[in-house]
Design a protein around this motif. Structure first.
Motif, PDB file in Angstrom:
ATOM      1  N   MET A 211       0.830  -1.219   0.000  1.00  0.00           N
ATOM      2  CA  MET A 211       0.000   0.000   0.000  1.00  0.00           C
ATOM      3  C   MET A 211       0.863   1.268   0.000  1.00  0.00           C
ATOM      4  N   ALA A 212       1.796   1.334  -0.947  1.00  0.00           N
ATOM      5  CA  ALA A 212       2.668   2.507  -1.096  1.00  0.00           C
ATOM      6  C   ALA A 212       3.085   2.625  -2.560  1.00  0.00           C
ATOM      7  N   LEU A 213       3.599   3.784  -2.927  1.00  0.00           N
ATOM      8  CA  LEU A 213       4.105   3.976  -4.288  1.00  0.00           C
ATOM      9  C   LEU A 213       5.248   3.012  -4.564  1.00  0.00           C
ATOM     10  N   ALA A 214       5.317   2.526  -5.795  1.00  0.00           N
ATOM     11  CA  ALA A 214       6.380   1.598  -6.173  1.00  0.00           C
ATOM     12  C   ALA A 214       6.833   1.914  -7.594  1.00  0.00           C
ATOM     13  N   GLU A 215       7.974   1.344  -7.978  1.00  0.00           N
ATOM     14  CA  GLU A 215       8.504   1.585  -9.325  1.00  0.00           C
ATOM     15  C   GLU A 215       7.577   0.989 -10.384  1.00  0.00           C
ATOM     16  N   SER A 216       7.501   1.670 -11.524  1.00  0.00           N
ATOM     17  CA  SER A 216       6.691   1.161 -12.640  1.00  0.00           C
ATOM     18  C   SER A 216       7.225  -0.185 -13.105  1.00  0.00           C
ATOM     19  N   LYS A 217       6.323  -1.005 -13.600  1.00  0.00           N
ATOM     20  CA  LYS A 217       6.741  -2.254 -14.233  1.00  0.00           C
ATOM     21  C   LYS A 217       7.135  -1.949 -15.674  1.00  0.00           C
ATOM     22  N   SER A 218       7.984  -2.785 -16.236  1.00  0.00           N
ATOM     23  CA  SER A 218       8.512  -2.554 -17.579  1.00  0.00           C
ATOM     24  C   SER A 218       7.392  -2.372 -18.606  1.00  0.00           C
ATOM     25  N   LYS A 219       7.501  -1.310 -19.384  1.00  0.00           N
ATOM     26  CA  LYS A 219       6.606  -0.997 -20.503  1.00  0.00           C
ATOM     27  C   LYS A 219       5.163  -0.672 -20.089  1.00  0.00           C
ATOM     28  N   ILE A 220       4.909  -0.512 -18.798  1.00  0.00           N
ATOM     29  CA  ILE A 220       3.567  -0.105 -18.351  1.00  0.00           C
ATOM     30  C   ILE A 220       3.648   1.355 -17.913  1.00  0.00           C
ATOM     31  N   LEU A 221       3.061   2.227 -18.725  1.00  0.00           N
ATOM     32  CA  LEU A 221       3.190   3.668 -18.485  1.00  0.00           C
ATOM     33  C   LEU A 221       2.257   4.167 -17.393  1.00  0.00           C
ATOM     34  N   TYR A 222       1.067   3.562 -17.319  1.00  0.00           N
ATOM     35  CA  TYR A 222       0.052   4.051 -16.375  1.00  0.00           C
ATOM     36  C   TYR A 222      -0.499   2.903 -15.544  1.00  0.00           C
ATOM     37  N   ASP A 223      -0.775   3.193 -14.287  1.00  0.00           N
ATOM     38  CA  ASP A 223      -1.334   2.182 -13.397  1.00  0.00           C
ATOM     39  C   ASP A 223      -2.597   2.749 -12.744  1.00  0.00           C
ATOM     40  N   PRO A 224      -3.745   2.060 -12.864  1.00  0.00           N
ATOM     41  CA  PRO A 224      -4.958   2.583 -12.218  1.00  0.00           C
ATOM     42  C   PRO A 224      -4.788   2.599 -10.703  1.00  0.00           C
TER      43      PRO A 224
END
Length: 295
Positions: A211-224
């Motif tokens: 339940m905290a901010l985390a690094e983006s996954k590869s090639k996924i620009l946006y996360d709902p």
């Protein structure tokens, strides 16, 4: 001045036929204007429920946009048939529709959007549906924040309800934020504040495990982002927490004319998100929340 419209080559449909069909298709999807008198009777101005006023104000804005869209499409069909003169404004509507762009006439009456024409129409109809549901079924348990035309009025409404309920001056209040585990629906409204959904994290992702901010996954620009609970309270009583103050924007442009607050008109508010990294880590990545994507 009459607009000379050329036939498309290769024996396909002419540009007039393409726009005629597109105009008919959009017109068939755009619902009638909201009946403001009926809505005001069902949701009258009430001191203890500011959301009634917010609803009516939103419907006035959407009616203005719906009327512009509908009338321009009716007029463009008449112009194609030679029943009315193809004005420079209608010519722009024609040319914009031909390349899948939102006409300037619509944009002038619209909320900010970077979507192409097809996605814009789908988005507009989804927003109208959100308010139709509100009118039919009562104040939503979870508000689709991206569906509002003028989001600040919603934020003010939430704060006003709290201020009036607890008799606290509104300028003493602010928001605390809690990201919920639920993604889209809640069983009941919160005692205070409001649940919102419809935000996307850009430049990072929401870590659902811790339940905290985390690094983006590869090639996924946006996360709902899951549902967020806006919790009004007295700013002086808020506890310090390790958070990243994440700006929320209406579109990915992150720009717009400066308003009286000194923020861009594209800016909505800032939401404090829990983080294990220093805030500077996310600032360097330009992490922000968006109400809508461009496609």
């Amino acid at each position: 001045m009459e607009c000379v419209l050329l036939q498309t080559s290769g024996g396909g449909k002419s540009s007039q036929e393409i726009i005629e069909e597109l105009a008919c298709d959009i017109l068939s999807k755009i619902p009638p204007d909201f009946e403001l008198d009926e809505v005001q009777a069902k949701y009258p101005v009430r001191y203890e429920e500011s959301m009634n006023t917010v609803l009516v104000q939103e419907l006035i804005r959407f009616n203005r946009l719906i009327t512009t869209v509908r009338q321009s499409l009716i007029d463009i069909r008449k112009a194609i048939k030679g029943l009315v003169v193809m004005s420079s404004e209608l010519e722009d509507v024609f040319d914009s529709m031909m390349v899948g762009k939102v006409p300037a006439m619509w944009a002038a009456k619209s909320y900010p959007s970077l979507k192409p024409l097809g996605s814009y129409v789908t988005d507009l109809i989804a927003r109208i549906h959100f308010f139709q549901e509100w009118i039919m079924n009562g104040i939503p348990v979870v508000f689709w924040i991206s569906g509002f035309y003028f989001t600040p009025s919603f934020m003010t409404g939430v704060t006003q309800n709290y201020a009036r309920r607890y008799k606290i001056p509104i300028d003493h209040l602010g928001f605390e934020f809690e990201v919920m585990k639920q993604e889209n629906t809640m069983t009941s409204k919160p005692n205070n504040g409001a649940y919102i959904k419809g935000l996307f994290v850009e430049g990072a992702r929401w870590g659902r495990e811790d339940m905290a901010l985390a690094e983006s996954k590869s090639k996924i620009l946006y996360d709902p982002l899951p549902i967020v609970w806006l919790k009004p309270g007295e700013k002086a009583k808020f506890e310090e927490r390790k958070t990243y103050t994440c700006p929320v924007y209406k579109t990915s442009a992150r720009r717009g004319t400066l308003s009286t607050t000194g923020h861009s008109t594209n800016y909505v508010l800032s939401i404090e998100l829990p983080t294990k990294e220093p805030p500077g880590h996310w600032i360097n990545r330009g992490v922000a929340l968006l109400c809508q994507l461009d496609d």
